[in-house]
Design a protein around this motif. Structure first.
Motif, PDB file in Angstrom:
ATOM      1  N   PHE A  95       0.825  -1.211   0.000  1.00 31.61           N
ATOM      2  CA  PHE A  95       0.000   0.000   0.000  1.00 31.61           C
ATOM      3  C   PHE A  95       0.861   1.263   0.000  1.00 31.61           C
ATOM      4  CE2 PHE A  95      -2.538   3.273   2.176  1.00 31.61           C
ATOM      5  CZ  PHE A  95      -3.683   3.252   1.397  1.00 31.61           C
ATOM      6  N   VAL A  96       1.982   1.237   0.700  1.00 32.62           N
ATOM      7  CA  VAL A  96       2.804   2.445   0.809  1.00 32.62           C
ATOM      8  C   VAL A  96       3.888   2.518  -0.265  1.00 32.62           C
ATOM      9  CG1 VAL A  96       2.388   2.645   3.280  1.00 32.62           C
ATOM     10  CG2 VAL A  96       4.362   1.350   2.472  1.00 32.62           C
ATOM     11  N   THR A  97       4.199   1.398  -0.934  1.00 27.31           N
ATOM     12  CA  THR A  97       5.278   1.414  -1.933  1.00 27.31           C
ATOM     13  C   THR A  97       4.774   1.523  -3.367  1.00 27.31           C
ATOM     14  OG1 THR A  97       5.291  -1.019  -2.001  1.00 27.31           O
ATOM     15  CG2 THR A  97       6.807   0.067  -0.462  1.00 27.31           C
ATOM     16  N   LEU A  98       3.532   1.144  -3.618  1.00 20.01           N
ATOM     17  CA  LEU A  98       3.009   1.179  -4.986  1.00 20.01           C
ATOM     18  C   LEU A  98       3.103   2.571  -5.617  1.00 20.01           C
ATOM     19  CD1 LEU A  98       1.634  -0.379  -7.271  1.00 20.01           C
ATOM     20  CD2 LEU A  98      -0.571   0.089  -6.184  1.00 20.01           C
ATOM     21  N   PRO A  99       2.804   3.655  -4.897  1.00 19.41           N
ATOM     22  CA  PRO A  99       2.916   4.985  -5.536  1.00 19.41           C
ATOM     23  C   PRO A  99       4.319   5.324  -6.020  1.00 19.41           C
ATOM     24  CG  PRO A  99       1.598   5.123  -3.537  1.00 19.41           C
ATOM     25  CD  PRO A  99       2.200   3.757  -3.561  1.00 19.41           C
ATOM     26  N   PHE A 100       5.370   4.773  -5.391  1.00 16.39           N
ATOM     27  CA  PHE A 100       6.732   5.071  -5.832  1.00 16.39           C
ATOM     28  C   PHE A 100       6.979   4.521  -7.243  1.00 16.39           C
ATOM     29  CE2 PHE A 100       7.099   5.504  -1.266  1.00 16.39           C
ATOM     30  CZ  PHE A 100       7.959   6.584  -1.119  1.00 16.39           C
ATOM     31  N   VAL A 101       6.515   3.310  -7.497  1.00 18.30           N
ATOM     32  CA  VAL A 101       6.693   2.717  -8.829  1.00 18.30           C
ATOM     33  C   VAL A 101       5.876   3.482  -9.862  1.00 18.30           C
ATOM     34  CG1 VAL A 101       6.442   0.614 -10.189  1.00 18.30           C
ATOM     35  CG2 VAL A 101       7.146   0.470  -7.799  1.00 18.30           C
ATOM     36  N   VAL A 102       4.642   3.830  -9.504  1.00 18.97           N
ATOM     37  CA  VAL A 102       3.788   4.559 -10.446  1.00 18.97           C
ATOM     38  C   VAL A 102       4.381   5.930 -10.755  1.00 18.97           C
ATOM     39  CG1 VAL A 102       1.494   5.533 -10.805  1.00 18.97           C
ATOM     40  CG2 VAL A 102       1.739   3.325  -9.676  1.00 18.97           C
ATOM     41  N   ALA A 103       4.896   6.607  -9.741  1.00 18.55           N
ATOM     42  CA  ALA A 103       5.424   7.959  -9.943  1.00 18.55           C
ATOM     43  C   ALA A 103       6.605   7.958 -10.910  1.00 18.55           C
ATOM     44  CB  ALA A 103       5.832   8.564  -8.603  1.00 18.55           C
ATOM     45  N   THR A 104       7.561   7.052 -10.709  1.00 22.02           N
ATOM     46  CA  THR A 104       8.742   7.032 -11.578  1.00 22.02           C
ATOM     47  C   THR A 104       8.399   6.541 -12.983  1.00 22.02           C
ATOM     48  OG1 THR A 104       9.281   4.824 -10.734  1.00 22.02           O
ATOM     49  CG2 THR A 104      10.319   6.699  -9.658  1.00 22.02           C
ATOM     50  N   THR A 105       7.562   5.516 -13.078  1.00 17.55           N
ATOM     51  CA  THR A 105       7.242   4.950 -14.391  1.00 17.55           C
ATOM     52  C   THR A 105       6.375   5.892 -15.209  1.00 17.55           C
ATOM     53  OG1 THR A 105       7.294   2.766 -13.351  1.00 17.55           O
ATOM     54  CG2 THR A 105       6.378   2.908 -15.559  1.00 17.55           C
ATOM     55  N   GLU A 106       5.379   6.492 -14.565  1.00 16.70           N
ATOM     56  CA  GLU A 106       4.505   7.386 -15.321  1.00 16.70           C
ATOM     57  C   GLU A 106       5.241   8.649 -15.747  1.00 16.70           C
ATOM     58  OE1 GLU A 106       0.767  10.046 -15.700  1.00 16.70           O
ATOM     59  OE2 GLU A 106       1.737   9.906 -13.757  1.00 16.70           O
ATOM     60  N   GLN A 107       6.191   9.098 -14.927  1.00 20.40           N
ATOM     61  CA  GLN A 107       6.995  10.256 -15.316  1.00 20.40           C
ATOM     62  C   GLN A 107       7.827   9.934 -16.551  1.00 20.40           C
ATOM     63  OE1 GLN A 107       6.519  13.038 -13.868  1.00 20.40           O
ATOM     64  NE2 GLN A 107       8.120  14.336 -14.704  1.00 20.40           N
TER      65      GLN A 107
END
Length: 694
Positions: A174-186
């Motif tokens: 729950f707390v780590t998923l946004p890190f992957v989305v942030a870098t990949t979507e950028q």
């Protein structure tokens, strides 16, 4: 007696040449690969702020290092309780990172293609980064707990999640998923969208584009996101303690263990903290590994050979007949006939590239703007955009092989194009001209029967551009082609037909000769190098030696004396007309048309325009270029000398200012002036016909 060898002059000159070469080589600058851009100097105030921030981040770590009992570190690390903590932490971090990487990649791809509600979706995705960890644990318990939303379903399945190892993984996810989305979507946002569009135009399927272009491009960002997620998972505390508890060997992770150990032995807590920091540093180093291993391209001259036109044509000849493309945009239509080449011209921003993408089926018409329709062609035309749009990670050979799907044929294509030296060069290391040629080769590898080229030779040197023009000229009938260009040589040498765009609609269509010799607007006139006068006929009356015509254009009026004879039917008062003539077909005469007629005799079949002299400059003692104005339209005359009594003495290189304007007559030679209805008149007639048909 001293004898001098016969070749002493050659020996001396050779020595001088060698000494000069040595002298020049000693002063030669560093190679291009050793040059680096000089960054601008940072103001000292911001430099001080940066150093202060760095010190603030380093001082706590330095303090931690000073508190670590280094002599006891090995014993603490090998203790059974510490080993259990590391096992639970590492295993949960690995599982949550793997899930976050897969789910984050899919979520990033979906979010990148989401048009509406994308901002709301990002807010939901990044919300866990702002939530307090304890709140995140309570939220998970409200879903997966015994009284949570999914409690009935979990009870039927016999699953109990809270206070289990599964709860640890879910809390970390729950707390780590946004890190992957942030870098990949950028990374997806910074990816050139033309790369996928070009690949799609060249016949690659969505699956091939994803596997061969998108995923390899995202790999560094995905690795960085996974490393950040792993490091964040190792340090997760609040959500884990709230949702999973602190069961030794099951849910107790290193952060929870450090918190509990702090109450028992501060030295052990510092030792465990040092181990956790070391693991986090290792993760960050892993994330930076692709950047550290990236090599700086060595910019060296790569020789190219001449294009083997016959071989390249044989390797790229279409397997089907060229199609007929019929396009309607607004009220005008354009036909790309089979085996012909059509130029698409227009000002910057007139819609040329948009039209090309619509022709290739890559854009659908919007509700706003000019209407667009075309006949369906299968397969659709291949499009080569102005940007080469090559994937940056593979070699040039692999980029072409994505389309040809035949390594042997790919190598033969490079050999035929004289680019064999580039086949193993990474695309990111190619120069602009080299990338443009590889993109041309990639488009030809598809064997397209219809091809659209957007400024294909703009980045090429003169020699290579001429060779590629020769190739497309010799084999023009192999396929239906459209070329977007601002270069008159491309339009004249390669294109049998031309379509001019203005504000998204066709301003003129037809053969290249007709479009350029009878320009519909000033852009076409400037491109073809002719004078264009546009206006409305306000008066037409017989004259003693011809017909007097008065044109009005935005408050300006101009008088023309036409030769005697039958006038075209469209020359009527109120009609909008255009007059076009080349500068070298006109001569400046003193006075107004009537005075010029009286001094030179009958006009014969020569048109006379009453113009205002703006200035002139001399190319030679006997040849002048005159700038004048007629009915508010600037015109240029280079077909004769400037009369002394009208323009004054004009030596070579002299200029006349606008303050010295005088009334002169511009005489256009026999049959050199084209008079035709203007676009405004033709558009009015088209709209009237359309309304009548409706």
């Amino acid at each position: 007696m001293i004898t001098q060898p016969a070749d002493s002059t050659f020996v001396v000159s050779q020595e001088i040449h060698q000494s000069q070469t040595t002298h020049l080589s000693s002063k030669r600058g560093p190679p291009v690969s050793n040059l680096q851009p000089a960054p601008p100097r940072l103001p000292w105030g911001w430099l001080a702020m940066g150093l202060l921030a760095l010190a603030y981040l380093l001082l706590p770590l330095i303090g931690l290092v000073g508190k670590v009992p280094w002599l006891q570190l090995t014993g603490v690390a090998l203790a059974p309780s510490s080993v259990e903590l590391m096992k639970v932490s590492l295993l949960s971090a690995l599982l949550s990172t793997a899930l976050a990487t897969v789910l984050g990649l899919g979520l990033s791809l979906w979010l990148h293609h989401l048009q509406r509600l994308a901002a709301l979706a990002r807010l939901i995705i990044y919300l866990p980064l702002a939530l307090p960890p304890v709140t995140a644990g309570l939220a998970l318990n409200a879903v997966f707990g015994r009284t949570g939303i999914l409690a009935p379903l979990l009870s039927i399945l016999g699953w109990q999640i809270p206070f289990t190892f599964c709860a640890v993984v879910l809390a970390h996810l729950f707390v780590t998923l946004p890190f992957v989305v942030a870098t990949t979507e950028q990374a997806l946002r910074h990816m050139n969208p033309d790369i996928a569009l070009s690949a799609r135009s060249l016949g690659m399927t969505p699956r091939e584009i994803l596997h061969h272009i998108t995923l390899p491009t995202l790999a560094p960002a995905l690795l960085a996101g996974a490393a950040l997620a792993f490091a964040r998972s190792l340090g997760e505390f609040g959500a884990t303690l709230t949702f999973a508890g602190s069961l030794p060997g099951v849910t107790r992770t290193m952060p929870v263990g450090i918190y509990l150990e702090r109450e028992i032995s501060e030295d052990s807590a510092y030792a465990l903290s040092a181990i956790l920091v070391a693991l986090a540093i290792a993760c960050l180093c892993l994330a930076a590994l692709p950047h550290l291993l990236r090599k700086t391209p060595n910019r060296e001259f790569t020789p190219t050979k001449d294009i083997d036109i016959a071989e390249l044509a044989a390797l790229s000849r279409p397997t089907s007949k060229p199609p007929h493309l019929h396009v309607q945009r607004g009220l005008r239509t354009m036909d790309l006939l089979p085996g012909t080449t059509t130029a698409i011209i227009g000002e910057n921003g007139s819609g040329k590239t948009t039209l090309a993408k619509q022709l290739a089926g890559l854009l659908t018409p919007a509700n706003k703007g000019p209407s667009f329709s075309r006949n369906n062609v299968n397969p659709p035309p291949a499009l080569l955009t102005q940007d080469p749009a090559l994937p940056q990670f593979p070699t040039a050979g692999k980029a072409v092989n994505m389309v040809s799907k035949d390594p042997a044929r790919t190598r033969r294509l490079f050999d035929a194009a004289g680019l064999s030296a580039l086949i193993d060069t990474k695309v990111s290391h190619l120069s602009a001209g080299q990338a443009a040629q590889v993109a041309l080769l990639r488009a030809l590898a598809l064997r397209p029967n219809a091809l659209i080229l957007d400024e294909p030779f703009a980045a090429l040197d003169v020699t290579r551009a001429q060779q590629w023009r020769a190739f497309f000229h010799v084999h023009a009938t192999d396929r239906t082609m459209a070329i977007i260009s601002h270069d008159l040589s491309d339009v004249v040498e390669l294109c049998t037909h031309t379509a001019a765009l203005d504000s998204g609609e066709f301003a003129a269509t037809g053969t290249t000769h007709n479009v350029l010799s009878r320009p519909a607007n000033h852009f076409i006139a400037n491109l073809s190098g002719v004078n264009l006068i546009r206006g409305e006929i306000v008066q037409l009356s017989p004259a003693p030696v011809g017909n007097a015509l008065t044109l009005a254009n935005h408050g300006h009026q101009g008088h023309i004396l036409l030769p005697a004879g039958t006038l075209p039917d469209f020359l009527l008062p109120g009609a909008h007309v255009c007059l076009a003539f080349p500068p070298d077909a006109a001569t400046v005469l003193p006075g107004e048309p009537r005075e010029a007629t009286a001094s030179t005799g009958s006009t014969g079949s020569t048109e006379l325009l009453a113009a205002t002299l703006l200035g002139s400059y001399s190319r030679s003692n006997s040849h002048h270029v005159v700038r004048a104005e007629f009915a508010g339209c600037p015109i240029t005359v280079s077909g004769g000398s400037v009369p002394v009594d009208s323009c004054g003495s004009s030596g070579v290189g002299t200029h006349r200012s606008s303050k010295e304007c005088r009334q002169v007559t511009v005489a256009v030679e026999d049959n050199q002036m084209a008079i035709y209805p203007s676009e405004a008149r033709m558009q009015q007639e088209t709209e009237r016909t359309t309304k009548t048909q409706r």
